[in-house]
Design an enzyme around this catalytic site. Sequence first.
Site: not given
Length: 431
Positions: A130, A35-36, A320, A106
């Site tokens: 912001d 995935k990464n 992870d 993300r």
Amino acid sequence: MNTSADTPDPSADDETIVVRGNGPLSGTVVVPGAKNSVLKLMATTILCDGAHELTNVPDIVDVAIMGDLLAAIGVEMTRPETGKVVLFNTGEIIPVAPYELVERIRASINVLGPLLTRCGEVKLSMPGGDDFGARPIDMHIAGLEAMGAEFKFSHGYLEARADRLHGAAITLDFPSVGATENLMTAAVLADGVTTIDNCAREPEISDLCEFLVTMGADIDGIGSPTLRIEGVQQRDLRPVSHRTCPDRIQAATYLAACSVAGGELDVIGARGDQMMMLLDRFGEMGLDLTVTDAGIHVVADERARSIDIATLPYPGIATDYKPLIITMLAVADGVGIVTENLYPGRFRYVEELQRLGADVRTSGHHAVIRGVPRLSGAPVKAHDIRAGAAMVVAGLAAEGETRITGIHHIDRGYDDLVGRLQGVGALIERS
């Protein structure tokens, strides 16, 4: 597996995974692509027109979400067969990443470098306020500013401009994976030479480097703490075919499952050379591990031993891995301490493990785990991808039934976790 382009709505997520603690696992598990890595490879196709082919692509929801984002930018994705995607860059690139797509994933930040270097401008939604300078993207911005970009933030969007980026000598404060990726992809079409010191060295970074080199980029220092990128012209790039590197976090999940349930597995496709420090520590815990040409062979014929572990940037222990490690220690013999050096306070899943009877106490960067012989099945929730996988592994170490909700998180990062575990004898199902 949900393979649609729509993000599952957590409020409508009524599916669960049910695990019943059972005897030893046995057989073969095949590890899919990372995935990464694949999400970053997909974003990088913005640089070059034509049809790019990626294989060993995991069947996960995040691939579909990234496909939606790229379609809005001008890169169309198709899936001609299982494990393969084709990304066709039309050449009509729109350098805007809208909020309704960015908020879903993300990894959308990885379009920043390719869009800016190709188009000279980018407008990227930044959900959640912001104050982008205090966010994890501060190193991305500082590096791109050193290459000539100008940034401003208004109305929820980060906007960047640069007539043409130029090479720069950049030293990262921390070996950030995301910053390394964005700066490297931006440097591919910049004028002159860019050096990135103290860059990330993860296998997924090397995978992206190799993808770019095949495309026509000029990159030296792959796998080292310093990358040197000499910019090329866009006409020098070509669309490519590339096989995604294997997912070391998924591989670790199956090793952890074998540790807590006992048994013997062949984890095919796993790259032991990309997991050496983790394998060394697992060996200290009592796992019998053999790295083969095909993958990793693991035997767990006794209760694991507790050890102390700290997370560190690659080649250290990745953050992870931590939920899996804490789950393994929860049923190990003795007391282990896990120290989080990368993301302080990232222990949200501990409360779920405690519901299963784990003896875990956290304080700041540390978790102290006193192993118990067996956990006790209970309803738990997956708070994120890796924590969700840890709950599945914990269920294999628990007496009775463990029912896991929030499994849309697991689907974002795991390719048929339930089916793969069923294939090696686990009593597990979706319902």
